[in-house]
Design an enzyme around this catalytic site. Structure first.
Site, PDB file in Angstrom:
ATOM      1  N   GLY A   1       0.810  -1.206   0.000  1.00 35.29           N
ATOM      2  CA  GLY A   1       0.000   0.000   0.000  1.00 35.29           C
ATOM      3  C   GLY A   1       0.842   1.253   0.000  1.00 35.29           C
ATOM      4  O   GLY A   1       1.994   1.253   0.432  1.00 35.29           O
TER       5      GLY A   1
ATOM      6  N   GLY B   1       3.428   7.793   3.484  1.00 34.75           N
ATOM      7  CA  GLY B   1       4.408   6.727   3.420  1.00 34.75           C
ATOM      8  C   GLY B   1       3.939   5.528   2.640  1.00 34.75           C
ATOM      9  O   GLY B   1       2.809   5.459   2.169  1.00 34.75           O
TER      10      GLY B   1
ATOM     11  N   LYS C   1       5.551   0.652   7.876  1.00 33.47           N
ATOM     12  CA  LYS C   1       5.195   1.910   7.223  1.00 33.47           C
ATOM     13  C   LYS C   1       6.431   2.804   7.189  1.00 33.47           C
ATOM     14  O   LYS C   1       6.891   3.283   8.219  1.00 33.47           O
ATOM     15  CB  LYS C   1       4.054   2.598   7.966  1.00 33.47           C
TER      16      LYS C   1
ATOM     17  N   ASP D   1      -9.078  10.283  11.677  1.00 33.71           N
ATOM     18  CA  ASP D   1      -8.941   9.792  10.298  1.00 33.71           C
ATOM     19  C   ASP D   1      -9.554   8.406  10.165  1.00 33.71           C
ATOM     20  O   ASP D   1      -8.972   7.504   9.564  1.00 33.71           O
ATOM     21  CB  ASP D   1      -7.458   9.771   9.893  1.00 33.71           C
TER      22      ASP D   1
END
Length: 1002
Positions: free
Chosen positions: A715, A720, A737, A834
């Site tokens: 991803g 990042g 990440k 988020d």
């Protein structure tokens, strides 16, 4: 006045006087003499207002009227028998005196510009056999007494503007063979009197506004060959007798509302059928196997209906050229669904084959390469096909259109696709194709539309695509493409409709060659890793309507050259590092409807006019240095230069008095605070690092991720990239990440997440700063991959299976519990800021975990309510548009339909409570349907559907409450968890919790 204008006035005046004289003369001239015909023709000429080809100039006394252009007379009586003025660009009206041409047998005025009405005096033409008035601009109704023309064989009034009903008297013309009334504005129903026309061979009533059903008496027309009634509002079934007319060659009822099923013996009574179209109706049932007996059929259009079941063998249809069955409900998503496919290899004349938008499963068979080389169009999009695209497709050398989007196709794109030099459209969006985009596609020099978005293509965009100099649309969005954008790609000057590179991993600057795309209307390069400044010559793209550059690392100011984009309607520069003042010229853009400048570093005064007058159309959040604007933007007032100077001077004087004291106090407090904070962080880290090592080196992560290989990349986000890895010492699967430290906000994200998770803060082997966050690896990916499997790469080699109702409720409970913990149980309360499906991760047991705390806010010494109020006053932070109903409607809150203040929240609220089922993810309805067997009692089924709908209403009410814009009206997270538990109890009453395995096969 010009001489030409004077001549025209004289022309009109003379013909007006001629008309008056003719009217006086008709009272004195006998209708039995040929002088009557001459005067009738002159009256007809008087009605002509335009004769650009001057074809009527011969209509004068210099020769006999039988020698006039377009006039034919009988030898015996010298009376007019034919008036043929087809395609002469004549304008005007048809004179009523045409009715005095009593010997007329043919009146042919097709393809002119005659207007006004059809004169009713036409009924006097008892000898008339052919009447062709098609392709004009005639208005009014068809004369009811048209039946007085009892010798008519051909009546063609097509392509006019006629209104009213079809006169029933039409059925009284005994010898009528051709009745063409298509493309008018006729209303009412088809007169059953048409069934009396025993000589009728062609009936063409298409593209009107006719309603009602097809009269069964039409099945009594023994000579009917062509039956066209498409493009009306006809309903009901097709009469059985009509489909038993052995004389029929062409049958078209497309674009109506006709119901019913196709007869099992459909082709036994239609031995001469060449065209059969039921396109765009409401037919149900199966495609009858007897269709294979229509051995003369060349066009078979069954698309856009509700046909289901299997497709029979078509091997006997040797004349078939067009076979369209798209948009039905055919087959069952099984491997054997394409068993009929190889029977098509016998069809040596096949030109078009479209099986799109059905439920065909299985793998495309290799026999696709044995289809006729006459094939120019193949469509199989919107199905459940999987496996690789057969290499044998290269044998279809005349293929122009290839559509296979919206399937589950995997593997690489065959490089020999570049051998199909006639391809103009390739549509492979939303599959699971991988590898590189073959450079051989550059050989497709006739290509105009290329869609490869929503796959997993990697590496660079091949510069060879620049050879496709007729490309109008290029969509490579939502892949894993990397590297820079080649200037050659930006030199495809034919790009006019769409150039979409969004949601990839492209780097570098936007090439200056972008200015060559002068005719492009939509450019989307959002959500990449592009940087640098906007090239000045982007302003040369003067045709741009939509420009999306959000989610990159562009910096600098918006250049003055953008002022040239005066036709732009959508401009998105959000989530970059732009700075400086917002250009004043943006408020003068006349067409700008949507402007997103959020999350940048803009400063200064916000403009007031144009798009800035509508807060719903303009987003500027995340720009802390802006001021002014409408009150809805909630920005501070701007301070003028003079007052600012006075204030600064006053502050400096005051600061000099107290600064030393404040510094001393601040130093003491800082030491005490850091000591306390270090203790808290150590407690948090020690409790969350039981599995992973508290200190992970760069080298350890390098080994775990195979050198941060692209094969381990799972991803890419705004801050990042995330890699899957396995720690060497304990073989624990992790997700790493790696922060893009050049991105604005990345370091802040690292600091926030460091307070919760294991980290690596070091330098790489080139001496660059390296910061990474290490998570437990979640085997089942993110919730977004399950809700929207086409929006993100799949898990492993298989696409995610849709979540059933029980799983969605359990995930919602997990998330609610996590938020409750963050808000009320943590030593320091945390607001996530988020929360969205991509940040909800699922472990091997499908337990949901809330991740990505890059935008989280810690409540240091403040209550949850206090900080929530502060955040509400500052505007939305973090995720834009997310609302909990997404989990159960299956709709993305950022879908194009949710614009102009219409949100997912509003969509759900408008549907509650009566339409809860209508807005629910179709898969959940299928799951519910599969729960009931064919012998289930009706009252039992109704009771459980009622409970199911009640659960949905409860879920949507929770989601609508959580997404309410007014803070005080939102449900507490503890209340959410409690309500979800009650829903789960109702699910157990339904027994849906036992359906997990069953729904995996739906």
């Amino acid at each position: 006045m010009e001489p030409r204008s004077i001549s025209f006035v004289k022309f009109r005046s003379c013909h007006f006087l001629v008309g008056i004289v003719l009217l006086l003369c008709f009272t004195q001239v006998s209708s039995t003499t040929n002088e009557t015909d001459k005067l009738s023709l002159l009256a007809f000429k008087a009605g002509i207002t335009e004769d650009p080809l001057n074809v009527l100039s011969s209509w004068n006394d210099s020769m006999g009227f039988c020698q006039w252009y377009g006039v034919t007379c009988g030898r015996r009586h010298q009376r007019v028998t034919v008036l043929d003025l087809r395609s002469q660009k004549l304008s005007g009206s048809i004179s009523p005196h045409i009715g005095n041409l009593s010997f007329l047998r043919e009146l042919q005025l097709t393809n002119n510009s005659f207007n006004h009405e059809i004169p009713p005096q036409i009924n006097s033409l008892s000898r008339l056999r052919i009447l062709r008035l098609g392709h004009n601009s005639l208005v009014g109704e068809i004369p009811e007494n048209i039946s007085a023309c009892s010798n008519l064989i051909t009546l063609i009034l097509q392509y006019n503007q006629l209104t009213g009903k079809i006169p029933t008297q039409v059925g009284s013309i005994p010898n009528l063979r051709n009745l063409s009334l298509n493309v008018n504005n006729l209303t009412g129903s088809m007169p059953s009197s048409i069934g009396n026309l025993s000589s009728l061979e062609l009936l063409h009533l298409s593209r009107n506004n006719l309603g009602g059903s097809i009269p069964p008496v039409l099945g009594h027309l023994p000579k009917l060959q062509i039956f066209y009634v498409g493009g009306n509002k006809l309903s009901g079934p097709i009469p059985t007798g009509v489909l038993n007319l052995s004389s029929l060659t062409d049958f078209d009822v497309g674009f109506n509302q006709i119901r019913g099923s196709l007869p099992a013996d459909i082709c036994f009574g239609l031995p001469n059928l060449r065209l059969f179209s039921i396109f765009m109706n409401l037919f149900e049932g199966q495609v009858p196997p007897s269709i294979s007996n229509c051995t003369k059929v060349g066009i078979l259009l069954l698309a856009f209906n509700k046909l289901s079941g299997k497709v029979p063998s078509l091997e006997n249809l040797h004349e078939l050229q067009y076979f369209d069955i798209l948009n039905n409900q055919l087959e069952h998503g099984k491997p054997e669904d394409l068993n009929f496919f190889c029977s098509l290899t016998n069809l040596t004349k096949l030109v078009e084959l479209d099986i799109s938008c059905n439920s065909f499963g299985g793998v495309l068979p290799n026999c696709i390469g044995k289809l006729s080389i006459t094939l120019t169009s193949f469509g199989a999009g919107g199905n459940l096909l999987f496996g690789e695209i057969p290499k044998q497709i290269e044998n279809l050398v005349n293929l122009e259109v290839l559509i296979m989007d919206g399937n589950k196709l995997s593997g690489v794109l065959p490089s020999n696709l570049g051998n199909l030099r006639n391809l103009s459209l390739v549509h492979l969006n939303d599959n699971y194709l991988e590898g590189t985009i073959p450079s051989s596609l550059g050989n497709l020099t006739k290509l105009t539309l290329l869609f490869l978005g929503g796959n997993n293509f990697q590496d660079q965009i091949p510069s060879e695509l620049s050879n496709c100099q007729f490309l109008n649309v290029l969509n490579l969005s939502s892949n894993n493409l990397s590297g820079t954008i080649s200037p050659n790609i930006m030199s495809i000057t034919s790009l006019a409709n769409l150039f979409d590179l969004s949601h990839n991993r492209l780097t570098g600057a936007l090439p200056m060659e972008v200015g060559k795309l002068r005719f492009l209307t939509t450019l989307d390069i959002s959500d990449n890793m592009l940087g640098g400044e906007i090239p000045n010559n982007l302003g040369d793209c003067v045709a741009l309507v939509s420009l999306r550059m959000g989610g990159n690392s562009f910096h600098g100011s918006i250049p003055q050259s953008i002022n040239a984009l005066r036709g732009i309607e959508e401009l998105d520069l959000s989530r970059n590092n732009f700075s400086g003042e917002i250009p004043q010229y943006l408020e003068a853009f006349p067409s700008l409807k949507f402007l997103n400048l959020s999350y940048n570093n803009f400063n200064g005064m916000l403009p007031h006019e144009g798009v800035f007058k509508n807060a719903a159309s303009t987003s500027i959040i995340g720009n802390a240095k802006l001021c002014g604007g409408l009150p809805e933007f909630q920005l501070p007032k701007c301070i003028s230069t003079s007052s600012k100077s006075r204030k600064v001077h006053h502050v400096l004087r005051l600061s000099a008095v107290v600064i030393c004291g404040l510094l001393a106090i601040a130093l003491v407090l800082a030491i005490l605070y850091l000591y306390w904070w270090k203790k808290q962080v150590q407690e948090t880290v020690s409790s969350s690092n039981d599995v992973l090592c508290p200190n992970v080196s760069y080298g350890t992560l390098l080994k775990a991720t195979n050198g941060f290989s692209s094969t381990t990349l799972i991803g890419v986000g705004s801050f990042g990239s995330v890699y899957k890895g396995v720690l060497e010492n304990n073989r624990i699967a992790i997700a790493v990440k790696v922060l893009h430290l050049v991105g604005r906000g990345a370091l802040k994200s690292f600091i926030v997440e460091c307070q919760i998770l294991t980290v690596c803060s070091s330098v790489d082997y080139q001496g660059n700063d390296f910061k990474a966050i290490i998570y437990d690896f979640m085997d089942n990916g993110s919730l977004e991959q399950w809700l929207h499997p086409k929006a993100m790469p799949s898990l492993g080699n298989k696409p995610p299976i849709k979540l059933n109702f029980t799983q969605r409720i359990n995930i919602a409970i997990n998330v609610a519990s996590a938020l409750d913990y963050l808000h009320h149980e943590c030593h320091i309360p945390i607001i996530h800021c988020d929360l969205k499906p991509s940040n909800v991760l699922l472990d091997a047991q499908m337990v949901a975990h809330v991740g990505d705390f890059g935008l989280a806010k810690f409540l240091l010494g403040s209550s949850l309510d206090t900080v929530a109020n502060q955040m509400s006053s500052m505007g939305l932070r973090g995720t834009i548009g997310y609302a909990p109903p997404e989990m159960f409607t299956g709709l993305c809150p950022t879908d194009d339909k949710f614009r102009d203040n219409f949100t997912l929240h509003n969509f759900v609220m408008a549907a509650l409570p009566q339409q809860a089922l209508e807005i629910t993810d179709h898969f959940l309805l299928l799951e519910m349907k599969s729960h009931f067997g064919p012998n289930s009692p009706q009252h039992w089924v109704s009771e459980r559907y009622s409970i199911f709908q009640e659960c949905l209403v409860m879920v949507y009410n929770i989601g609508a409450s959580c997404s309410n814009e007014v803070l005080g009206r939102r449900m507490s997270i503890k209340g959410v968890a409690s309500q979800l538990q009650k829903i789960r109890q109702k699910i157990f009453a339904l027994g849906l919790h036992e359906q997990d395995e069953l729904t995996r096969d739906i």
